[in-house]
Design an enzyme around this catalytic site. Structure first.
Site, mmCIF file in Angstrom:
data_model
loop_
_atom_site.group_PDB
_atom_site.id
_atom_site.type_symbol
_atom_site.label_atom_id
_atom_site.label_comp_id
_atom_site.label_asym_id
_atom_site.label_seq_id
_atom_site.Cartn_x
_atom_site.Cartn_y
_atom_site.Cartn_z
ATOM 1 N N SER A 90 0.826 -1.217 0.000
ATOM 2 C CA SER A 90 0.000 0.000 0.000
ATOM 3 C C SER A 90 0.855 1.261 0.000
ATOM 4 C CB SER A 90 -0.913 0.025 1.229
ATOM 5 O OG SER A 90 -1.686 -1.147 1.308
HETATM 6 N N1 SAH Z 1 -0.775 -4.971 3.949
HETATM 7 C C1 SAH Z 1 -0.012 -5.260 2.754
HETATM 8 C C2 SAH Z 1 -0.709 -4.793 1.492
HETATM 9 C C3 SAH Z 1 -1.435 -5.906 0.965
HETATM 10 S S1 SAH Z 1 -2.323 -5.804 -0.533
HETATM 11 C C4 SAH Z 1 1.381 -4.690 2.832
HETATM 12 O O1 SAH Z 1 1.680 -3.957 3.786
HETATM 13 O O2 SAH Z 1 2.187 -5.001 1.954
HETATM 14 C C5 SAH Z 1 -3.655 -6.874 -0.035
HETATM 15 C C6 SAH Z 1 -3.277 -8.300 0.275
HETATM 16 O O3 SAH Z 1 -4.462 -8.944 0.725
HETATM 17 C C7 SAH Z 1 -2.780 -9.098 -0.927
HETATM 18 O O4 SAH Z 1 -1.540 -9.654 -0.626
HETATM 19 C C8 SAH Z 1 -3.852 -10.162 -1.098
HETATM 20 O O5 SAH Z 1 -3.355 -11.408 -1.554
HETATM 21 C C9 SAH Z 1 -4.403 -10.284 0.305
HETATM 22 N N2 SAH Z 1 -5.751 -10.855 0.407
HETATM 23 C C10 SAH Z 1 -6.792 -10.702 -0.465
HETATM 24 N N3 SAH Z 1 -7.861 -11.354 -0.009
HETATM 25 C C11 SAH Z 1 -7.505 -11.941 1.165
HETATM 26 C C12 SAH Z 1 -8.194 -12.774 2.097
HETATM 27 N N4 SAH Z 1 -9.463 -13.140 1.933
HETATM 28 N N5 SAH Z 1 -7.516 -13.178 3.197
HETATM 29 C C13 SAH Z 1 -6.214 -12.837 3.399
HETATM 30 N N6 SAH Z 1 -5.513 -12.060 2.540
HETATM 31 C C14 SAH Z 1 -6.152 -11.629 1.442
#
Ligand code: SAH
Length: 240
Positions: A90
């Site tokens: 993000s």
């Molecule tokens: N917090 C992260 C940004 C992540 S982007 C950071 O600091 O880098 C969102 C993430 O959510 C992605 O990696 C995606 O694979 C994950 N995601 C999507 N749906 C999800 C679910 N149902 N449960 C767990 N993770 C999920």
């Protein structure tokens, strides 16, 4: 000759943090960008400045260690970056804002849904007692767990799983951060929030306007919701 020391350097020195890598000037510039965006978005968020402890965490955590090597040089630009598997780390301002909205303290236990690179988990780990984080894509979950271990974030536990259902074993949580956009607020996450707890979650259809919501559970269990800002996140997978 008088040497002018930027305010941020003084703030870091007083917080006992060290300038520990070549990226420190860029990281400090990123923190100044976040401060400027916070001031510019005060009408939407209701605050012109973010919590000083959150800003200190942003100034400390090496974001360049959470991105692929080819993205390293962009690590301190205030934008999301690709981390593989169609996912992104993000935007730093959004990480800071979500952390601020969660109003976390040193004894808090926090759940994060969407580990991705592990960066948001690391920021939280600087501020709370324990972070539980879930990721649905196996290689990202594995890589984030290894990375957080190498960087010494022992108070973070990361596991593979569908975060729609939360992680009941360690709940209820003082705060829950969801870093992927859901079509609705997952009821299991509401259930795993402590009375007095805060959840920060982007809600909205993929590719449509999503809003960052601050959801609070009062001590009597009553839920209140505030729309904070329009945002753009990758979709929350799984659930239903
Ligand atoms: N917090 C992260 C940004 C992540 S982007 C950071 O600091 O880098 C969102 C993430 O959510 C992605 O990696 C995606 O694979 C994950 N995601 C999507 N749906 C999800 C679910 N149902 N449960 C767990 N993770 C999920």
């Amino acid at each position: 000759m008088r040497i002018l020391v930027p305010a941020i350097a003084l703030a870091l020195a007083s917080a006992g943090l060290r300038a520990d890598d070549a990226f420190t000037p860029l990281r400090n510039a990123m923190v100044r960008d976040i401060a400027a965006i916070s001031a510019a978005t005060r009408d939407g968020t209701g605050k012109a400045t973010l919590d000083a402890r959150v800003m200190a965490a942003m100034a400390k955590v090496p974001r360049h260690r959470f991105v692929p090597p080819e993205e390293e040089r962009y690590a301190y630009e205030n934008r999301p970056l690709p981390i593989g598997h169609g996912q992104t780390i993000s935007q730093p301002y959004i990480v800071a804002l979500m952390t601020d909205l969660a109003r976390v303290g040193p004894t808090d236990v926090v759940l994060e849904i969407g580990t991705g690179s592990g960066y948001q988990a690391a920021i939280l780990a600087e501020l709370v007692r324990a972070v539980y984080t879930m990721e649905i894509i196996e290689p990202l979950a594995t890589q984030a767990r290894e990375r957080l271990g190498v960087l010494g974030y022992r108070q973070v536990e990361a596991r593979l799983g569908d975060g729609y259902y939360g992680w009941a074993e360690h709940g209820p949580y003082d705060a829950i951060l969801v870093t992927a956009a859901a079509s609705h607020v997952p009821p299991p996450l509401i259930a795993q929030l402590k009375p007095g707890g805060r959840m920060v979650i982007p809600v909205g259809a993929p590719f449509m306007t999503q809003y960052l919501l601050l959801i609070e559970k009062a001590s009597d269990g009553t839920i209140s919701t505030r729309q904070v800002l329009p945002v753009r996140f990758v979709p929350l997978a799984g659930g239903r």
